[in-house]
Enzyme design. Structure first.
Site, PDB file in Angstrom:
ATOM      1  N   ASN A  16       0.840  -1.213   0.000  1.00 48.07           N
ATOM      2  CA  ASN A  16       0.000   0.000   0.000  1.00 48.07           C
ATOM      3  C   ASN A  16       0.870   1.257   0.000  1.00 48.07           C
ATOM      4  O   ASN A  16       0.530   2.254  -0.642  1.00 48.07           O
ATOM      5  CB  ASN A  16      -0.958  -0.012   1.193  1.00 48.07           C
ATOM      6  CG  ASN A  16      -2.183  -0.853   0.900  1.00 48.07           C
ATOM      7  OD1 ASN A  16      -3.030  -0.459   0.098  1.00 48.07           O
ATOM      8  ND2 ASN A  16      -2.280  -2.023   1.510  1.00 48.07           N
ATOM      9  N   HIS A 112      -7.856  -0.549   6.076  1.00 48.05           N
ATOM     10  CA  HIS A 112      -8.219  -1.785   6.777  1.00 48.05           C
ATOM     11  C   HIS A 112      -8.892  -2.729   5.772  1.00 48.05           C
ATOM     12  O   HIS A 112      -9.772  -2.292   5.022  1.00 48.05           O
ATOM     13  CB  HIS A 112      -9.179  -1.454   7.923  1.00 48.05           C
ATOM     14  CG  HIS A 112      -9.549  -2.655   8.730  1.00 48.05           C
ATOM     15  ND1 HIS A 112      -8.674  -3.237   9.630  1.00 48.05           N
ATOM     16  CD2 HIS A 112     -10.668  -3.413   8.746  1.00 48.05           C
ATOM     17  CE1 HIS A 112      -9.267  -4.282  10.174  1.00 48.05           C
ATOM     18  NE2 HIS A 112     -10.476  -4.421   9.656  1.00 48.05           N
TER      19      HIS A 112
END
Ligand code: GRF
Length: 195
Positions: A16, A112
């Protein structure tokens, strides 16, 4: 346009983080990565960040034993020393104390791998499968005192297919994370800049 000075906090692989660094290569992107910080010296993402020309360093939480605040004090002073204005948690696996969260309130976001408010915490993909869900996904949210509880900035959905395992579902979700996180960080920067 002023770009906000961005720190990305990681603990491992850092895919990410890579997605954010790639997006920020565009000079029109509203955040400028100034620091990648890991609580684990062996995090693979540190090497990618260095190769991309971004300052990368580890502050090993193990050095601090059980003293979370001393660890966070070091992290906080490092971030402030680098003039950081916005933090993106990207697979950062330490729960942050209320002190740190308060200090960066409204300037720190997290990704998340579930459709929050479902499946806060760990093992999100297995829990979605066990529940018989037909879709999963990922969420970017502001970080608040409760773990994975802050206000949602953006979500992306992926289907759960027959025969999925936690691994296949994670593999399907990850590219959605990589698309979502840069978009959501840009939104967060717009909110911060408008204050
Ligand atoms: C991602 O699934 C992220 O949503 C979660 O931890 C994982 C980190 O992966 N918080 P990476 O280090 O970004 O590759």
């Amino acid at each position: 346009m002023t770009r906000l000075r961005l720190a990305i906090l990681i603990s491992g692989r850092g895919s990410n983080m890579e997605a954010l660094l790639r997006a920020a290569r565009d000079p029109a992107y509203p955040a400028e990565p100034v620091l990648v910080l890991s609580n684990r010296p062996d995090a693979a993402g540190l090497q990618f960040a260095e190769a991309a020309g971004v300052a990368a360093l580890a502050i090993d939480h193990k050095t601090y034993g059980k003293d979370r605040e001393a660890f966070e004090f070091h992290v906080d002073s490092t971030l402030r020393g680098a003039g950081v204005e916005v933090i993106a948690l990207a697979g950062f696996m330490r729960v942050l104390t209320p002190w740190f969260v308060k200090r960066w309130e409204g300037r720190m976001i997290n990704i998340h791998p579930s459709l929050l408010p479902k499946y806060k915490g760990l093992d999100t993909h297995q829990r979605a499968l066990d529940a018989g869900d037909t879709e999963a996904g990922c969420t970017v949210h502001w970080v608040s005192a409760g773990v994975d509880e802050g206000e949602i900035i953006a979500q992306a959905r992926v289907p759960i297919l027959p025969g999925d395992t936690a691994e296949t579902l994670a593999a399907r979700t990850l590219p959605a994370e990589h698309k979502l996180y840069p978009e959501a960080l840009a939104k967060a920067c717009a909110v911060i800049a408008a204050r």
